[in-house]
Design an enzyme around this catalytic site. Structure first.
Site, mmCIF file in Angstrom:
data_model
loop_
_atom_site.group_PDB
_atom_site.id
_atom_site.type_symbol
_atom_site.label_atom_id
_atom_site.label_comp_id
_atom_site.label_asym_id
_atom_site.label_seq_id
_atom_site.Cartn_x
_atom_site.Cartn_y
_atom_site.Cartn_z
ATOM 1 N N GLU A 47 0.857 -1.198 0.000
ATOM 2 C CA GLU A 47 0.000 0.000 0.000
ATOM 3 C C GLU A 47 0.892 1.248 0.000
ATOM 4 O OE1 GLU A 47 -1.650 0.720 3.931
ATOM 5 O OE2 GLU A 47 -3.407 1.729 3.105
ATOM 6 N N LYS A 127 -9.251 1.922 -2.166
ATOM 7 C CA LYS A 127 -9.507 1.390 -0.814
ATOM 8 C C LYS A 127 -10.863 1.828 -0.264
ATOM 9 C CE LYS A 127 -7.088 1.151 3.683
ATOM 10 N NZ LYS A 127 -5.846 1.561 4.369
ATOM 11 N N CYS A 176 -4.827 -3.088 2.686
ATOM 12 C CA CYS A 176 -4.558 -3.020 4.117
ATOM 13 C C CYS A 176 -5.768 -3.315 4.995
ATOM 14 C CB CYS A 176 -3.915 -1.687 4.480
ATOM 15 S SG CYS A 176 -3.166 -1.773 6.122
HETATM 16 N N1 CDV Z 1 -3.061 1.278 6.521
HETATM 17 C C1 CDV Z 1 -3.993 0.637 7.245
HETATM 18 O O1 CDV Z 1 -5.118 0.428 6.785
HETATM 19 N N2 CDV Z 1 -3.652 0.262 8.516
HETATM 20 C C2 CDV Z 1 -4.558 -0.351 9.433
HETATM 21 C C3 CDV Z 1 -4.220 0.000 10.861
HETATM 22 C C4 CDV Z 1 -4.512 1.419 11.159
HETATM 23 C C5 CDV Z 1 -5.024 -0.834 11.827
HETATM 24 C C6 CDV Z 1 -4.574 -1.872 9.290
HETATM 25 O O2 CDV Z 1 -5.665 -2.443 9.266
HETATM 26 O O3 CDV Z 1 -3.516 -2.495 9.263
#
Ligand code: CDV
Length: 315
Positions: A47, A127, A176
């Site tokens: 990401e 996202k 993510c």
């Molecule tokens: N970049 C992200 O989406 N990070 C989130 C953190 C903040 C919990 C994740 O789900 O890894």
């Protein structure tokens, strides 16, 4: 046609604020060279690969914020990456902050693209699950302002049929925090996805829930392995990790089979390439038996999932 995709999970070590995009692109191209030497077809990056993870800072100067965004893809700085991939005959996927001007409005997304071996853009994902907060919260050790800097993605989770040189596979992407939500996988599962590409930046410390910190790696594995198994799909999860501007982010980049088993995993918190041969046909028996959706799902009984957002407890 072989349905084996040799995948390189191109984990990136920390990227500091002072690091130029060109220096990051050079590191990415080094990954591509190694991937080629190991017979890869596809290389997956994290990401927001091109810069430091900027949502950790509160900024109110829009020009400063926009300096982390790409206004065109490729740009002068990213073109060498796309050229290197095409010259080496590698498909690539990477995340970046996308700024688009459309219908008289500027929109900003946390985006990932998939580019085929010929240089053709196969797909784009924006996202959807944006974690964190929208206002400055000075009590935190660091901010997580994705809700401030990005809009919720507007493309759902498409699945694309890749070219023959990627086994004609059905590929999708998530980013993510999406990996923690079963809905992300299932929307792609319902399109027959065979390989999910995902990048992450996951700080070890979770300011609102520090008691979770010791479980960061466990939760990372738990959700990706479950998502792979429950949808009969390969999952390629790739970290940007290590200590970036005093914030430690977890590694653990993993290639996970439709069996739910991890078949390749990074050992460091630095630039590290993890390679695995992924047979897309391994998805079949899971999709045809335990997770034969057409046979066993009962969507009428799942209405609440789309009709209700937050939990409402019974009286
Ligand atoms: N970049 C992200 O989406 N990070 C989130 C953190 C903040 C919990 C994740 O789900 O890894």
């Amino acid at each position: 046609m072989s349905r084996i995709i040799t995948v390189g999970a191109a984990q990136m070590g920390p990227i500091q604020r002072a690091d130029s995009r060109s220096s990051v692109v050079r590191r990415m191209i080094e990954h591509l060279r190694q991937a080629k030497a190991h017979g890869c077809d596809l290389v997956v990056f994290p990401e927001l690969t091109l810069t430091t993870f900027f949502p950790r800072w509160f900024m109110d100067d829009q020009a400063e914020i926009d300096s982390f965004f790409e206004q065109s893809m490729p740009s002068g700085e990213t073109a060498p990456l796309l050229e290197a991939a095409r010259d080496l005959g590698l498909a690539i996927s990477f995340g970046y902050a996308e700024l688009v001007a459309a219908a008289g409005r500027v929109r900003r997304y946390n985006t990932q693209i998939l580019i085929g071996k010929s240089g053709r853009i196969i797909g784009k994902y924006r996202k959807i699950h944006l974690p964190g907060h929208a206002e400055h919260e000075p009590w935190r050790a660091f901010q997580h302002l994705e809700k401030r800097y990005f809009e919720v993605g507007d493309l759902s989770w498409p699945v694309w049929r890749a070219d023959d040189h990627l086994g004609g596979g059905l590929l999708g992407m998530m980013i993510c925090n999406d990996r923690r939500w079963p809905e992300s996988y299932r929307v792609m599962g319902l399109q027959g996805v065979e390989m999910i590409l995902l990048g992450y930046n996951t700080p070890r410390h979770n300011p609102p829930a520090p008691d979770h910190d010791r479980l960061s790696e466990f939760h990372n594995q738990l959700v990706m392995q479950a998502g792979a198994y429950q949808n009969g799909s390969w999952v390629v999860g790739v970290a940007k990790c290590g200590v970036e501007e005093d914030c430690e982010m977890i590694g653990g980049s993993s290639i996970i089979a439709p069996t739910g088993e991890v078949i390749g995993q990074a050992l460091t918190q630095d630039d590290e390439l993890v390679v695995a041969r992924c047979d897309l046909d391994l998805c079949r028996s899971y999709k045809a038996s335990t997770f034969n959706f057409a046979r066993h799902r009962e969507p009428e009984q799942y209405r609440m999932i789309v009709e209700r957002k937050g939990a409402v407890e019974p009286d």
